[in-house]
Scaffold this motif. Structure first.
Motif, short mmCIF file in Angstrom:
data_model
loop_
_atom_site.label_atom_id
_atom_site.label_comp_id
_atom_site.label_asym_id
_atom_site.label_seq_id
_atom_site.Cartn_x
_atom_site.Cartn_y
_atom_site.Cartn_z
N GLN A 106 0.67 -1.37 -0.05
CA GLN A 106 0.20 -0.05 -0.05
C GLN A 106 0.81 1.29 0.11
N ASP A 107 2.14 1.31 0.63
CA ASP A 107 3.12 2.36 0.63
C ASP A 107 3.88 2.51 -0.57
N SER A 108 3.71 1.51 -1.76
CA SER A 108 4.36 1.76 -3.00
C SER A 108 3.39 2.58 -3.87
N PHE A 109 3.85 4.04 -4.28
CA PHE A 109 3.28 4.70 -4.91
C PHE A 109 3.21 4.91 -6.38
N GLY A 110 4.37 4.88 -6.80
CA GLY A 110 4.97 5.05 -8.20
C GLY A 110 4.52 4.17 -9.14
N TYR A 111 3.87 4.73 -10.37
CA TYR A 111 3.49 4.21 -11.46
C TYR A 111 2.24 3.13 -11.30
N ARG A 112 1.32 3.72 -10.45
CA ARG A 112 0.38 2.82 -10.13
C ARG A 112 -1.22 3.62 -10.00
N HIS A 113 -2.16 2.72 -10.65
CA HIS A 113 -3.33 3.28 -10.68
C HIS A 113 -3.96 3.64 -9.52
N LYS A 115 -3.14 5.96 -7.37
CA LYS A 115 -2.10 6.32 -6.52
C LYS A 115 -0.98 7.47 -7.17
N SER A 116 -0.65 8.30 -6.47
CA SER A 116 0.17 9.40 -7.17
C SER A 116 1.29 9.81 -6.07
N ALA A 117 2.25 10.93 -6.76
CA ALA A 117 3.33 11.36 -6.01
C ALA A 117 2.68 12.11 -4.91
N GLY A 122 1.87 13.35 1.15
CA GLY A 122 0.91 13.57 2.13
C GLY A 122 1.21 12.39 3.13
N VAL A 123 1.43 11.14 2.76
CA VAL A 123 1.58 10.07 3.82
C VAL A 123 2.91 10.66 4.56
N ALA A 124 3.98 10.83 3.64
CA ALA A 124 5.60 11.21 4.42
C ALA A 124 5.36 12.33 5.12
N ARG A 125 4.51 13.38 5.03
CA ARG A 125 4.13 14.50 5.86
C ARG A 125 3.82 14.18 7.08
N LYS A 126 2.73 13.27 7.16
CA LYS A 126 2.26 12.96 8.61
C LYS A 126 3.24 11.99 9.17
N ARG A 127 3.78 11.17 8.59
CA ARG A 127 4.89 10.18 9.33
C ARG A 127 6.04 11.02 9.94
N ARG A 215 8.75 -7.89 6.85
CA ARG A 215 9.36 -9.20 7.35
C ARG A 215 10.57 -8.62 8.57
N THR A 216 11.27 -7.65 8.10
CA THR A 216 12.33 -7.24 9.10
C THR A 216 12.10 -6.40 10.29
N PHE A 217 11.46 -5.24 9.45
CA PHE A 217 11.13 -4.23 10.52
C PHE A 217 9.69 -3.73 10.29
N PRO A 218 8.77 -4.69 10.62
CA PRO A 218 7.44 -4.46 10.32
C PRO A 218 6.82 -3.38 11.44
N ASP A 219 7.42 -2.56 12.19
CA ASP A 219 7.09 -1.25 13.02
C ASP A 219 7.41 -0.04 12.40
N LEU A 220 8.23 -0.12 11.17
CA LEU A 220 8.86 1.07 10.60
C LEU A 220 8.08 1.34 9.38
N PRO A 221 7.50 2.34 9.27
CA PRO A 221 6.58 2.71 7.86
C PRO A 221 7.55 3.23 6.72
N PHE A 222 7.15 3.08 5.80
CA PHE A 222 7.99 3.75 4.51
C PHE A 222 7.05 4.20 3.38
N GLU A 223 7.66 5.00 2.58
CA GLU A 223 7.01 5.67 1.24
C GLU A 223 8.13 5.17 0.19
N ARG A 224 7.56 4.59 -0.96
CA ARG A 224 8.45 4.27 -2.16
C ARG A 224 7.65 4.79 -3.18
#
Length: 409
Positions: A106-113, A115-117, A122-127, A215-224
């Motif tokens: 869900q946090d992969s945003f690039g080139y997807r229907h 979803k947008s930059a 917006g997600v990065a700003r909140k986090r 798997r490795t860091f389930p508690d750490l959010p990311f944006e890609r």
């Protein structure tokens, strides 16, 4: 009776792929054939492509290398396939993409229907408000570094169609032709500029990064967003530990973290006042840093960690405005100039005005001065009278506020 084809590919799918490629436009490949030239013999060209893809005799042409400037002044090299190859890649994309969409994080945003930059920002700003530290990751020459064996392994996990695997492998290995006509063989990477490349890149990083992070860091959010990545951490110590683990993970996948562009950033604001080496970062044309903000309820000012258009993006916009040479467009009317530049200006406002729209004012003021210079050169009554030209434009903006897109702000 016609002998059945080894691979069952729908003619209707090839036609739909052509419609998508035509809509996307794009430059000619190594054969010099443009969209318009391809369309002159459309039925024959599409039948020939379908026939070759269905029989297994389809082999892509080399990709044409084309250098385009980046906003930071550096060069990005694109690999442009021929129109026929773009249609073939679109056929595969139309089959694979719907299935892969259900797979991607869900946090992969690039080139997807859907979803947008802007969504990623917006997600990065909140986090950034929620966690004190950010790992700003840059993958060195990502599109040129993709391991072909791992890429094919990932695709194989999601399709049983042997012809899809066959053609993807051929696209990955197709040589690149430079401006000198020399062919360069490729043993890794996927051409940045191909129709299928963004989907393959997302699939590769889905396994190399997204799934591994879960798997490795389930508690750490990311944006890609494609190969632009942010990871949010609680402490600097944790960020250093996570970055080292990501470095090792990428090495296993044939990728390298850029040593100069990757950094750990402290999200400094009114509450988080400690010192750190890095307190700002750029992401998708925006710069995140401490900025003066107003509390919507109390009206009080405070320093918040927020995004606004980046200096590099502002520099690129200013360069574009200069390239228009408005002072030399005196044969054009004001309305003709508006029709010409509005689509571009409107795009700037819609994208870079999503957060901290006021940061755009300085560069849009430059545009207004360029229009005033145009008026000074076109009309004798404004010759060497900048203020009078600006007042004239202001009076028009009062009567016709929608004439120029930037007059709205």
């Amino acid at each position: 009776m016609a002998k059945p084809k080894p691979y069952q590919i729908s003619k209707h799918l090839v036609l739909e792929a052509w419609k998508r490629v035509k809509k996307n436009r794009g430059a000619a490949g190594v054969d010099g054939q443009s969209i318009e030239i391809f369309e002159e013999h459309l039925q024959d060209n599409l039948y020939k492509l379908w026939n070759r893809m269905s029989s297994g005799s389809y082999f892509p042409s080399a990709v044409r290398l084309c250098d385009i400037p980046k906003s930071d002044g550096k060069i990005r090299t694109l690999g442009i396939p021929t129109v026929s190859d773009r249609v073939a890649q679109m056929v595969v994309k139309l089959i694979l993409e719907p299935h892969l969409e259900t797979l991607f994080h869900q946090d992969s945003f690039g080139y997807r229907h859907g979803k947008s930059a802007i969504d990623a920002l917006g997600v990065a700003r909140k986090r950034c408000w929620q966690k004190n530290w950010v790992i700003d990751l840059d993958i060195k020459e990502f599109f040129d570094s993709i391991d072909h064996e791992l890429m094919i392994k990932a695709v194989k996990a999601h399709t049983k169609e042997s012809w899809i695997l066959l053609y993807i492998e051929r696209w990955l290995k197709v040589p690149a032709q430079g401006e000198d006509g020399k062919l360069n063989d490729r043993t890794k990477g996927t051409p940045q500029g191909g129709v299928i490349s963004p989907l393959l890149a997302n699939l590769f990083l889905h396994y190399a990064f997204d799934c591994w992070m879960v798997r490795t860091f389930p508690d750490l959010p990311f944006e890609r967003y494609a190969d632009d990545l942010l990871v949010h951490c609680f402490t600097e110590k944790q960020a250093l530990f996570v970055l080292e683990n990501i470095r090792r993970r990428f090495k296993q996948c044939g990728l390298t973290i850029h040593p100069d562009k990757t950094k750990i950033v402290y999200c400094k604001d009114d509450v988080r006042k400690g010192g750190a080496k890095h307190t700002k970062f750029d992401f998708l044309g925006y710069q995140f840093r401490s900025r003066s903000s107003k509390n919507s309820k109390t009206g009080q000012m405070f320093a918040g960690f927020n995004p606004a258009i980046s200096p590099n993006a502002l520099k690129a916009i200013r360069a574009t405005i200069r390239s228009w040479n408005l002072t030399k467009r005196t044969p054009m009317s004001l309305k003709e100039i508006a029709c010409w530049i509005n689509p571009v200006v409107r795009g700037w406002i819609q994208y870079y005005g999503a957060y901290c729209k006021s940061a755009l004012i300085s560069v849009l003021r430059q545009l207004e001065f360029s229009l005033a210079k145009w008026a000074m050169r076109k009309f004798k009554r404004f010759h060497r009278k900048m203020l009078r030209a600006l007042r004239w434009l202001s009076s028009i903006s009062q009567r016709e506020p929608q004439l120029f897109a930037h007059w709205s702000i």
